[in-house]
Structure formats: C-alpha cells, structure tokens
Design a protein around this motif. Structure first.
Motif, PDB file in Angstrom:
ATOM      1  N   MET A  69      -7.410  10.475   2.040  1.00  0.00           N
ATOM      2  CA  MET A  69      -6.935  11.862   1.978  1.00  0.00           C
ATOM      3  C   MET A  69      -8.103  12.835   1.833  1.00  0.00           C
ATOM      4  O   MET A  69      -7.962  14.027   2.114  1.00  0.00           O
ATOM      5  CB  MET A  69      -5.958  12.036   0.809  1.00  0.00           C
ATOM      6  N   ASN A 121       2.650   2.809  -2.500  1.00  0.00           N
ATOM      7  CA  ASN A 121       2.214   2.350  -1.187  1.00  0.00           C
ATOM      8  C   ASN A 121       0.829   2.858  -0.814  1.00  0.00           C
ATOM      9  O   ASN A 121       0.098   2.184  -0.085  1.00  0.00           O
ATOM     10  CB  ASN A 121       3.227   2.779  -0.118  1.00  0.00           C
ATOM     11  N   ASN A 122       0.455   4.021  -1.308  1.00  0.00           N
ATOM     12  CA  ASN A 122      -0.820   4.605  -0.903  1.00  0.00           C
ATOM     13  C   ASN A 122      -1.966   4.377  -1.884  1.00  0.00           C
ATOM     14  O   ASN A 122      -3.127   4.507  -1.497  1.00  0.00           O
ATOM     15  CB  ASN A 122      -0.655   6.107  -0.660  1.00  0.00           C
ATOM     16  N   HIS A 123      -1.627   4.056  -3.124  1.00  0.00           N
ATOM     17  CA  HIS A 123      -2.706   3.957  -4.115  1.00  0.00           C
ATOM     18  C   HIS A 123      -2.673   2.718  -4.998  1.00  0.00           C
ATOM     19  O   HIS A 123      -3.725   2.244  -5.419  1.00  0.00           O
ATOM     20  CB  HIS A 123      -2.688   5.193  -5.030  1.00  0.00           C
ATOM     21  N   ASP A 131      -6.720   5.777  -2.893  1.00  0.00           N
ATOM     22  CA  ASP A 131      -7.105   5.660  -1.498  1.00  0.00           C
ATOM     23  C   ASP A 131      -7.765   6.978  -1.097  1.00  0.00           C
ATOM     24  O   ASP A 131      -7.124   8.031  -1.116  1.00  0.00           O
ATOM     25  CB  ASP A 131      -5.859   5.397  -0.656  1.00  0.00           C
ATOM     26  N   ARG A 180       5.998   5.802   6.055  1.00  0.00           N
ATOM     27  CA  ARG A 180       5.440   7.078   6.534  1.00  0.00           C
ATOM     28  C   ARG A 180       6.458   7.815   7.395  1.00  0.00           C
ATOM     29  O   ARG A 180       6.591   9.038   7.307  1.00  0.00           O
ATOM     30  CB  ARG A 180       4.149   6.824   7.318  1.00  0.00           C
ATOM     31  N   GLN A 210     -10.968   5.540   7.353  1.00  0.00           N
ATOM     32  CA  GLN A 210     -10.821   4.309   6.586  1.00  0.00           C
ATOM     33  C   GLN A 210     -11.696   3.246   7.228  1.00  0.00           C
ATOM     34  O   GLN A 210     -12.096   3.377   8.396  1.00  0.00           O
ATOM     35  CB  GLN A 210      -9.364   3.848   6.529  1.00  0.00           C
ATOM     36  N   HIS A 213       5.663   6.693  -2.723  1.00  0.00           N
ATOM     37  CA  HIS A 213       4.442   7.234  -2.129  1.00  0.00           C
ATOM     38  C   HIS A 213       3.197   6.751  -2.881  1.00  0.00           C
ATOM     39  O   HIS A 213       2.261   6.222  -2.275  1.00  0.00           O
ATOM     40  CB  HIS A 213       4.491   8.756  -2.123  1.00  0.00           C
ATOM     41  N   TRP A 269       2.186   3.981  12.612  1.00  0.00           N
ATOM     42  CA  TRP A 269       2.987   4.546  11.534  1.00  0.00           C
ATOM     43  C   TRP A 269       3.875   3.461  10.933  1.00  0.00           C
ATOM     44  O   TRP A 269       4.559   2.746  11.651  1.00  0.00           O
ATOM     45  CB  TRP A 269       3.865   5.698  12.042  1.00  0.00           C
ATOM     46  N   THR A 294       9.043   9.251   5.091  1.00  0.00           N
ATOM     47  CA  THR A 294       8.506  10.392   4.349  1.00  0.00           C
ATOM     48  C   THR A 294       8.494  11.637   5.216  1.00  0.00           C
ATOM     49  O   THR A 294       8.850  12.730   4.767  1.00  0.00           O
ATOM     50  CB  THR A 294       7.072  10.088   3.855  1.00  0.00           C
ATOM     51  N   GLU A 330      -4.113  -2.844   7.979  1.00  0.00           N
ATOM     52  CA  GLU A 330      -2.965  -1.961   7.778  1.00  0.00           C
ATOM     53  C   GLU A 330      -2.244  -1.602   9.080  1.00  0.00           C
ATOM     54  O   GLU A 330      -1.041  -1.346   9.062  1.00  0.00           O
ATOM     55  CB  GLU A 330      -3.432  -0.666   7.097  1.00  0.00           C
ATOM     56  N   LYS A 350      -4.850  -2.312  -2.582  1.00  0.00           N
ATOM     57  CA  LYS A 350      -5.452  -0.978  -2.610  1.00  0.00           C
ATOM     58  C   LYS A 350      -6.346  -0.783  -3.835  1.00  0.00           C
ATOM     59  O   LYS A 350      -6.974   0.253  -3.991  1.00  0.00           O
ATOM     60  CB  LYS A 350      -4.364   0.096  -2.625  1.00  0.00           C
TER      61      LYS A 350
END
Length: 218
Positions: free
Chosen positions: A180, A165-167, A177, A105, A185, A162, A101, A108, A193, A172
C-alpha cells in the motif's frame, strides 16, 4: 478509521468508554466536525475513483472486457475459490490458485460500490433541515439505525476479513504488507499470490515490462 472512531462514540454513547473517547476527541462539536470532514474526503475519493474508472473504460473501450481475469466483477471462480479456501482452512483440500484479483478483493470492491445506504443516510443526517422538509420526523430514527449498523458492519469487515487477508495471514508475517506504500511486491510473492496471472505473463512474454527496482528500505 476516523469515521468509525467518531461515529461509534455517538452510536454507543450509552457505554462507559464512549464519553471518554468523545472527550479525547475534543468534545461533540470537534468530533462532529472531524466526522463530517472525513465523510466529505471519503465521498470525494469515491467519486474521483468512479470518474477514473469511467475514463479508463472509455480509453480502453475497444479492448475493455467486463468479465475476465482483469475484471473486478465477481464471477463463478470467486465462489469456487471461496469454497476451496474454506476447505483449505480445515485441511480438506489444496489452497486455491488465484489470478489477478482474489474473491475477497472482488467482494470488497462490490461492497465499496454497494455501500450506498451508508452514504445516503449520512447525507440525510448531515442536512437534517432538507430531510425534515421531505420526510416525517420518525425517519431520523430509521436513518440513525441504518447509518450506524451499516457502519458497524463495514468496521467489522475492515478489522477481520481485510486486515487478516492483507496483513496477518501466516504467510504475511511480519505485518504490515507494505504494497500500500510502495505499489510493488516481490516477484516471489507475486508468483505465490497471483499464480495464474504470473503464468499468463510468462507465457505471453509480458512479465519483463512489469518488473521494477525494489523499493529502498528508508
């Protein structure tokens, strides 16, 4: 997303765009219905998640640890990683090495659990007759501000921290990404990561049991 869309049209009703969006959503009555149904679904998901967490803790009570690499509880490493990431952004240090983690994350998760003000104020607005029977009338002005501002803060966080960092991080590209959708992955991305978790699984010989076939392209 629906809560943000329908809620912000009310919170910023004095703007030029809000009435246009409200009309596109079907008017105040339909928009209000969408908002309440979305809120009920989100609350249901939240409580189901809490139940799932409680069941998981109970089933693994003999080996469960509140702190450690598998815990979502914020820790000192998160603070160090956040500072290290800031220095990396400005080219003043190496990129931090993350475990299962990351600090964003964990933060969040803390935000989701700590977002009680939005839920409580929303329930008070959803049942105004109950609220009015307990509190004086001016409380509705306070609730509207609390509910709207906290929702705005959540929306800003969603569309910046969010999503970035995720997309939309350079590593990336191209977004989004798809983890989800697939729940998996690539091993290369996992190694990059979550380097500490990857190395721990390699050292303990557990990596193989987490390997699955790559998802199809359809």
């Amino acid at each position: 997303m629906l809560l943000i869309l329908t809620g912000m049209t009310v919170f910023y009703s004095y703007t030029d765009w809000a009435p246009v969006l409200m009309k596109a959503l079907g008017g105040p009555e339909i928009s209000g219905l969408i908002h309440r149904v979305s809120a009920a679904i989100m609350l249901g998901i939240f409580f189901l998640h809490l139940i799932g967490v409680a069941i998981n803790i109970y089933r693994n009570r003999k080996t469960f640890r509140w702190f450690g690499p598998d815990s979502l509880v914020p820790n000192w490493k998160d603070l160090k990683d956040a500072w290290g990431m800031f220095k990396w952004f400005i080219d003043k240090g190496p990129r931090p090495v993350f475990d299962r983690w990351t600090y964003w994350r964990n933060s969040t998760m803390g935000g989701v659990l700590g977002n009680g003000g939005d839920r409580r104020s929303g329930m008070m607005l959803a049942f105004p007759h109950v609220t009015a029977g307990i509190f004086p009338g001016w409380i509705f002005n306070v609730i509207m501000v609390v509910h709207g501002e906290e929702a705005f803060l959540a929306a800003v966080f969603l569309f910046t921290v969010h999503f970035f960092n995720n997309h939309f991080r350079p590593d990336k590209i191209p977004p989004p990404d798809i983890v989800m959708f697939t729940g998996t992955q690539s091993l290369e991305e996992f190694r990059r990561e979550h380097a500490l978790q990857y190395q721990r699984l390699v050292d303990t010989g557990q990596l193989e049991k987490y390997l699955v076939d790559a998802p199809s392209g359809q």
